[in-house]
Design a protein around this motif. Sequence first.
Motif, PDB file in Angstrom:
ATOM      1  N   ARG A  84       0.808  -1.219   0.000  1.00 47.57           N
ATOM      2  CA  ARG A  84       0.000   0.000   0.000  1.00 47.57           C
ATOM      3  C   ARG A  84       0.842   1.271   0.000  1.00 47.57           C
ATOM      4  N   GLY A  85       2.140   1.136  -0.004  1.00 47.29           N
ATOM      5  CA  GLY A  85       2.996   2.312   0.042  1.00 47.29           C
ATOM      6  C   GLY A  85       3.186   2.799   1.469  1.00 47.29           C
ATOM      7  N   ARG A  86       4.107   3.749   1.648  1.00 50.49           N
ATOM      8  CA  ARG A  86       4.471   4.208   2.986  1.00 50.49           C
ATOM      9  C   ARG A  86       3.270   4.802   3.725  1.00 50.49           C
ATOM     10  N   GLU A  87       2.491   5.652   3.049  1.00 44.32           N
ATOM     11  CA  GLU A  87       1.341   6.272   3.707  1.00 44.32           C
ATOM     12  C   GLU A  87       0.270   5.249   4.057  1.00 44.32           C
ATOM     13  N   GLY A  88       0.062   4.283   3.165  1.00 44.51           N
ATOM     14  CA  GLY A  88      -0.920   3.240   3.435  1.00 44.51           C
ATOM     15  C   GLY A  88      -0.528   2.380   4.619  1.00 44.51           C
ATOM     16  N   ILE A  89       0.782   2.063   4.695  1.00 41.58           N
ATOM     17  CA  ILE A  89       1.272   1.280   5.833  1.00 41.58           C
ATOM     18  C   ILE A  89       1.106   2.063   7.128  1.00 41.58           C
ATOM     19  N   ARG A  90       1.425   3.365   7.088  1.00 40.83           N
ATOM     20  CA  ARG A  90       1.288   4.198   8.284  1.00 40.83           C
ATOM     21  C   ARG A  90      -0.170   4.245   8.759  1.00 40.83           C
ATOM     22  N   ASP A  91      -1.096   4.401   7.819  1.00 36.42           N
ATOM     23  CA  ASP A  91      -2.523   4.432   8.181  1.00 36.42           C
ATOM     24  C   ASP A  91      -2.963   3.111   8.807  1.00 36.42           C
ATOM     25  N   ALA A  92      -2.483   2.009   8.225  1.00 40.10           N
ATOM     26  CA  ALA A  92      -2.843   0.695   8.764  1.00 40.10           C
ATOM     27  C   ALA A  92      -2.286   0.505  10.174  1.00 40.10           C
ATOM     28  N   LEU A  93      -1.075   0.997  10.409  1.00 42.28           N
ATOM     29  CA  LEU A  93      -0.467   0.895  11.739  1.00 42.28           C
ATOM     30  C   LEU A  93      -1.228   1.739  12.756  1.00 42.28           C
ATOM     31  N   GLU A  94      -1.657   2.927  12.343  1.00 44.67           N
ATOM     32  CA  GLU A  94      -2.423   3.786  13.255  1.00 44.67           C
ATOM     33  C   GLU A  94      -3.756   3.141  13.624  1.00 44.67           C
ATOM     34  N   GLU A  95      -4.421   2.559  12.649  1.00 46.40           N
ATOM     35  CA  GLU A  95      -5.695   1.891  12.926  1.00 46.40           C
ATOM     36  C   GLU A  95      -5.505   0.704  13.861  1.00 46.40           C
ATOM     37  N   ALA A  96      -4.446  -0.075  13.608  1.00 50.31           N
ATOM     38  CA  ALA A  96      -4.171  -1.231  14.467  1.00 50.31           C
ATOM     39  C   ALA A  96      -3.813  -0.787  15.884  1.00 50.31           C
ATOM     40  N   GLY A  97      -3.055   0.310  16.002  1.00 51.11           N
ATOM     41  CA  GLY A  97      -2.689   0.821  17.318  1.00 51.11           C
ATOM     42  C   GLY A  97      -3.896   1.273  18.119  1.00 51.11           C
ATOM     43  N   LEU A  98      -4.875   1.876  17.420  1.00 46.31           N
ATOM     44  CA  LEU A  98      -6.097   2.318  18.100  1.00 46.31           C
ATOM     45  C   LEU A  98      -6.889   1.144  18.661  1.00 46.31           C
ATOM     46  N   LEU A 196       7.870   0.427   9.754  1.00 49.53           N
ATOM     47  CA  LEU A 196       7.471   1.249   8.610  1.00 49.53           C
ATOM     48  C   LEU A 196       8.665   1.482   7.692  1.00 49.53           C
ATOM     49  N   ASN A 197       9.816   1.802   8.281  1.00 50.92           N
ATOM     50  CA  ASN A 197      11.026   2.008   7.476  1.00 50.92           C
ATOM     51  C   ASN A 197      11.494   0.707   6.837  1.00 50.92           C
ATOM     52  N   ILE A 198      11.388  -0.391   7.590  1.00 50.58           N
ATOM     53  CA  ILE A 198      11.843  -1.682   7.063  1.00 50.58           C
ATOM     54  C   ILE A 198      10.994  -2.123   5.889  1.00 50.58           C
ATOM     55  N   VAL A 199       9.667  -2.102   6.088  1.00 48.74           N
ATOM     56  CA  VAL A 199       8.765  -2.609   5.053  1.00 48.74           C
ATOM     57  C   VAL A 199       8.735  -1.700   3.836  1.00 48.74           C
ATOM     58  N   SER A 200       8.686  -0.400   4.049  1.00 49.12           N
ATOM     59  CA  SER A 200       8.663   0.505   2.904  1.00 49.12           C
ATOM     60  C   SER A 200       9.968   0.434   2.137  1.00 49.12           C
ATOM     61  N   GLY A 201      11.100   0.261   2.866  1.00 48.87           N
ATOM     62  CA  GLY A 201      12.388   0.108   2.190  1.00 48.87           C
ATOM     63  C   GLY A 201      12.448  -1.184   1.390  1.00 48.87           C
ATOM     64  N   ALA A 202      11.909  -2.261   1.974  1.00 51.60           N
ATOM     65  CA  ALA A 202      11.905  -3.541   1.262  1.00 51.60           C
ATOM     66  C   ALA A 202      10.998  -3.481   0.045  1.00 51.60           C
ATOM     67  N   SER A 203       9.889  -2.745   0.154  1.00 49.79           N
ATOM     68  CA  SER A 203       8.966  -2.619  -0.987  1.00 49.79           C
ATOM     69  C   SER A 203       9.608  -1.830  -2.111  1.00 49.79           C
ATOM     70  N   ASN A 204      10.363  -0.790  -1.759  1.00 53.66           N
ATOM     71  CA  ASN A 204      11.019   0.015  -2.778  1.00 53.66           C
ATOM     72  C   ASN A 204      12.088  -0.788  -3.505  1.00 53.66           C
ATOM     73  N   GLN A 205      12.824  -1.620  -2.742  1.00 48.99           N
ATOM     74  CA  GLN A 205      13.871  -2.430  -3.361  1.00 48.99           C
ATOM     75  C   GLN A 205      13.270  -3.476  -4.293  1.00 48.99           C
ATOM     76  N   SER A 206      12.157  -4.084  -3.877  1.00 52.09           N
ATOM     77  CA  SER A 206      11.540  -5.099  -4.730  1.00 52.09           C
ATOM     78  C   SER A 206      10.919  -4.496  -5.972  1.00 52.09           C
ATOM     79  N   GLY A 207      10.535  -3.196  -5.841  1.00 47.41           N
ATOM     80  CA  GLY A 207       9.906  -2.547  -6.995  1.00 47.41           C
ATOM     81  C   GLY A 207      10.906  -2.076  -8.014  1.00 47.41           C
ATOM     82  N   GLN A 208      12.202  -1.951  -7.609  1.00 44.13           N
ATOM     83  CA  GLN A 208      13.209  -1.468  -8.545  1.00 44.13           C
ATOM     84  C   GLN A 208      13.690  -2.561  -9.487  1.00 44.13           C
TER      85      GLN A 208
END
Length: 208
Positions: A84-98, A196-208
Amino acid sequence: MLPVLLSNGGPMAWLLLMMSAVVIVVFVERLLHYHRAQINSTEFLNGVRNVLKRENVVEALSICDAAPGPVARLVKTAVLNRDRGREGIRDALEEAGLLEVPRLEDKLNLLATIAQIAPLMGLLGTVLKFLEMFRDLQQAGPFATPNQLAGGIWGSLICMAAGLAVAIPTYAGYNYLVNRVNSIVLDMEKASTEILNIVSGASNQSGQ
């Protein structure tokens, strides 16, 4: 000794005894829950990071399922929403935290309430025992003895002492558990930022 004190303290003393039993059960249950919920987040995240570097998402999810607590569930949420991209992951984490925080705070309000009302209940029991004592003294009239007065005062003070005996450790236990919750929430916040940094970084590497 305790049955004698409770019988002299009246119904309010017995009610405070039952409340103390509730406090003990809730405190032990919450303490065990927090003990299971708090994990070594640094070591856990290092394991997930190493697995994701190999692009082994299934193993990363298995690691999350095997670990208890909200940190593991947040990390699993981030992994599941990695596309879902960095922003999507952040939103999902916020919802889960709530959703996770209310689970941690469950039953703490009960302890806070008991800590607040126990002294008031002790005071009410004292007033009721004084009313009972003065009624008995009035009925006895000139035949009232100092022993009746002393016995009535003693029974009245038992209620007040019982209220304080319940309130003080309950309040201390409540504050201890709140500190444990704050510690776990802090771990959750740190883990959310790192995953968030780990997953978004891994997603960027896989997308390249």
